[in-house]
Design a protein around this motif. Structure first.
Motif, mmCIF file in Angstrom:
data_model
loop_
_atom_site.group_PDB
_atom_site.id
_atom_site.type_symbol
_atom_site.label_atom_id
_atom_site.label_comp_id
_atom_site.label_asym_id
_atom_site.label_seq_id
_atom_site.Cartn_x
_atom_site.Cartn_y
_atom_site.Cartn_z
ATOM 1 N N LYS A 8 4.441 12.276 14.007
ATOM 2 C CA LYS A 8 3.905 13.034 12.852
ATOM 3 C C LYS A 8 2.433 13.373 13.088
ATOM 4 C CE LYS A 8 2.704 10.171 9.480
ATOM 5 N NZ LYS A 8 1.273 9.959 9.547
ATOM 6 N N ASN A 50 5.923 -0.012 -4.771
ATOM 7 C CA ASN A 50 6.526 0.466 -3.528
ATOM 8 C C ASN A 50 7.922 0.967 -3.856
ATOM 9 O OD1 ASN A 50 6.153 0.687 -0.585
ATOM 10 N ND2 ASN A 50 7.994 -0.579 -0.511
ATOM 11 N N SER A 54 -4.102 -0.728 13.767
ATOM 12 C CA SER A 54 -2.714 -0.808 13.316
ATOM 13 C C SER A 54 -2.435 -2.129 12.611
ATOM 14 C CB SER A 54 -1.755 -0.511 14.471
ATOM 15 O OG SER A 54 -1.893 -1.473 15.463
ATOM 16 N N ARG A 63 4.169 -1.382 6.554
ATOM 17 C CA ARG A 63 3.590 -2.187 7.648
ATOM 18 C C ARG A 63 2.070 -2.285 7.520
ATOM 19 N NH1 ARG A 63 6.532 0.059 11.200
ATOM 20 N NH2 ARG A 63 8.058 -1.588 11.017
ATOM 21 N N MET A 64 1.436 -1.212 7.074
ATOM 22 C CA MET A 64 -0.022 -1.219 6.884
ATOM 23 C C MET A 64 -0.387 -1.609 5.456
ATOM 24 S SD MET A 64 -1.393 -0.365 9.770
ATOM 25 C CE MET A 64 -3.050 0.173 9.401
ATOM 26 N N THR A 104 10.649 0.695 -2.228
ATOM 27 C CA THR A 104 11.587 -0.412 -2.029
ATOM 28 C C THR A 104 10.927 -1.684 -2.546
ATOM 29 O OG1 THR A 104 12.355 0.719 -0.037
ATOM 30 C CG2 THR A 104 12.999 -1.595 -0.288
ATOM 31 N N ALA A 142 3.931 7.013 3.696
ATOM 32 C CA ALA A 142 4.182 7.528 5.040
ATOM 33 C C ALA A 142 3.446 8.838 5.328
ATOM 34 C CB ALA A 142 5.682 7.720 5.240
ATOM 35 N N ARG A 167 9.887 -5.013 -0.678
ATOM 36 C CA ARG A 167 8.726 -5.086 0.216
ATOM 37 C C ARG A 167 7.445 -5.482 -0.528
ATOM 38 N NH1 ARG A 167 8.554 -0.069 4.504
ATOM 39 N NH2 ARG A 167 7.830 -1.462 6.126
#
Ligand SMILES: NC(=O)c1ccc[n+]([C@@H]2O[C@H](COP(=O)([O-])OP(=O)(O)OC[C@H]3O[C@@H](n4cnc5c(N)ncnc54)[C@H](OP(=O)(O)O)[C@@H]3O)[C@@H](O)[C@H]2O)c1
Length: 306
Positions: free
Chosen positions: A261, A54, A146, A34-35, A56, A89, A59
């Motif tokens: 987290k 990445n 964000s 997302r970032m 995945t 992450a 993406r």
């Protein structure tokens, strides 16, 4: 005593900029979530040659359209790059990209590694030691802001690391954010990020609890949002989150799992430094409970259980 290097003295893999006499560094970007996705896209738009990995691969499709080379492993992404940016992450995922199978760290001495995910103080220190052992310059540079600011190139970069790389990183950070704060030696950026995110999670918790409290008293919670908006009491962030809470819109900008987290990392860092974050500790049990069902929703989903 070592003589501080000027930015120009630092050796970084570069390619000539089209139509310019200056040269731009080749950048490897690891983690296009997302970032990371929009951050990498801004680098591509900014004219940097980009090599992307990445976990995945799907993406990375947008970035391929921006002309980025899509690598099959972290090591392949870093091949020929002068700078690698990691935006995964957490600490374990970042370490794996660095030193796991097909990790990049042992293969490219002289590299500059800019770690921008929020991994916490212990992990940042551990990654810095691993980098130093391999002759890699480690820059700890998490971000404030964000998904929206990431897309708009409006992040605030909490940079920390050796002075000698500030010059070569200035155009890179310029493409990602509206401001860069150099805070001190590597690790200080992460410390500042934990302090900010401890503030942020408490603000979101207070917002959720305030709206719930108003509802239990028989008030219309939206009238409280208007009061917050029209007085100095409401920060723009709290008002924005209050609005999405009341709308039941939990589309993630900052996923609850990552905010949780960060709250846990802040509590750990406080303990290690000999203090306590009583407010942040108090929200943890309910946030953990909420994350069982809403980990991938926005952190404003804590309103559901407030
Ligand atoms: N969102 C925000 O508002 C915000 C703001 C500031 C800082 N941050 C921090 O920035 C970092 C990224 O956040 P995000 O919102 O972009 O998260 P995200 O959308 O969940 O993306 C996470 C990224 O990490 C990768 N990843 C996760 N686990 C992995 C593993 N075990 N091995 C390899 N790759 C792994 C994901 O790959 P896949 O695509 O394969 O899952 C993805 O590229 C986090 O540390 C977060 O706390 C977020």
């Amino acid at each position: 005593m070592t003589t501080p290097q000027t930015p120009a003295q630092h050796s970084v893999a570069v390619r000539p900029s089209e139509g310019h006499h200056t040269k731009t560094p080749v950048i490897a970007f690891l983690g296009t979530g997302r970032m990371g996705g929009p951050m990498a896209a801004n680098l591509a738009r900014g004219g940097f040659e980009l090599r992307v990995w990445n976990r995945t691969t799907s993406r990375t499709a947008d970035l391929a359209q921006h002309g980025a080379f899509i690598a099959r492993s972290p090591a392949e992404a870093v091949e020929g790059a002068g700078i690698v940016i990691s935006m995964m992450a957490d600490g374990p995922a970042t370490e794996r990209a660095a030193t796991g199978p097909d990790g990049f760290l042992a293969r490219f001495p002289g590299l500059i590694w800019v770690q921008m995910a929020t991994v916490g103080a212990s992990w940042s220190a551990r990654l810095a030691v691993m980098a130093a052992r391999q002759g890699v310059t480690f820059v700890d540079a998490p971000v404030s802001g964000s998904q929206g600011p990431a897309q708009e190139g409006q992040l605030v970069i909490l940079a920390s690391g050796p002075d000698r790389v500030q010059g070569v990183l200035a155009p890179v950070f310029g493409a990602l954010g509206r401001a860069t704060l150099w805070l001190g030696p590597a690790g200080d950026g992460t410390k500042a990020k934990l302090v900010l995110n401890s503030w942020l999670v408490n603000l979101v918790e207070a917002t959720a609890e305030t709206l719930s409290f108003a509802g239990h008293l028989g008030l219309d919670p939206s009238s409280i949002v208007e009061l917050l908006r029209s007085t100095p009491l409401g920060s723009p962030y709290a008002v924005q989150k209050a609005t999405t809470m009341l709308a039941g819109n939990f589309t993630p900008a900052f996923a609850l799992k990552h905010a949780l987290k960060d709250a846990e990392l802040a509590v750990q860092a406080a303990h290690s430094s000999g203090t306590r974050l009583a407010l942040t500790e108090a929200l943890l049990p309910r946030w953990r409970q909420t994350a069982l069902l809403h980990a991938d929703n926005d952190l404003s989903a804590v309103y559901i259980t407030a």
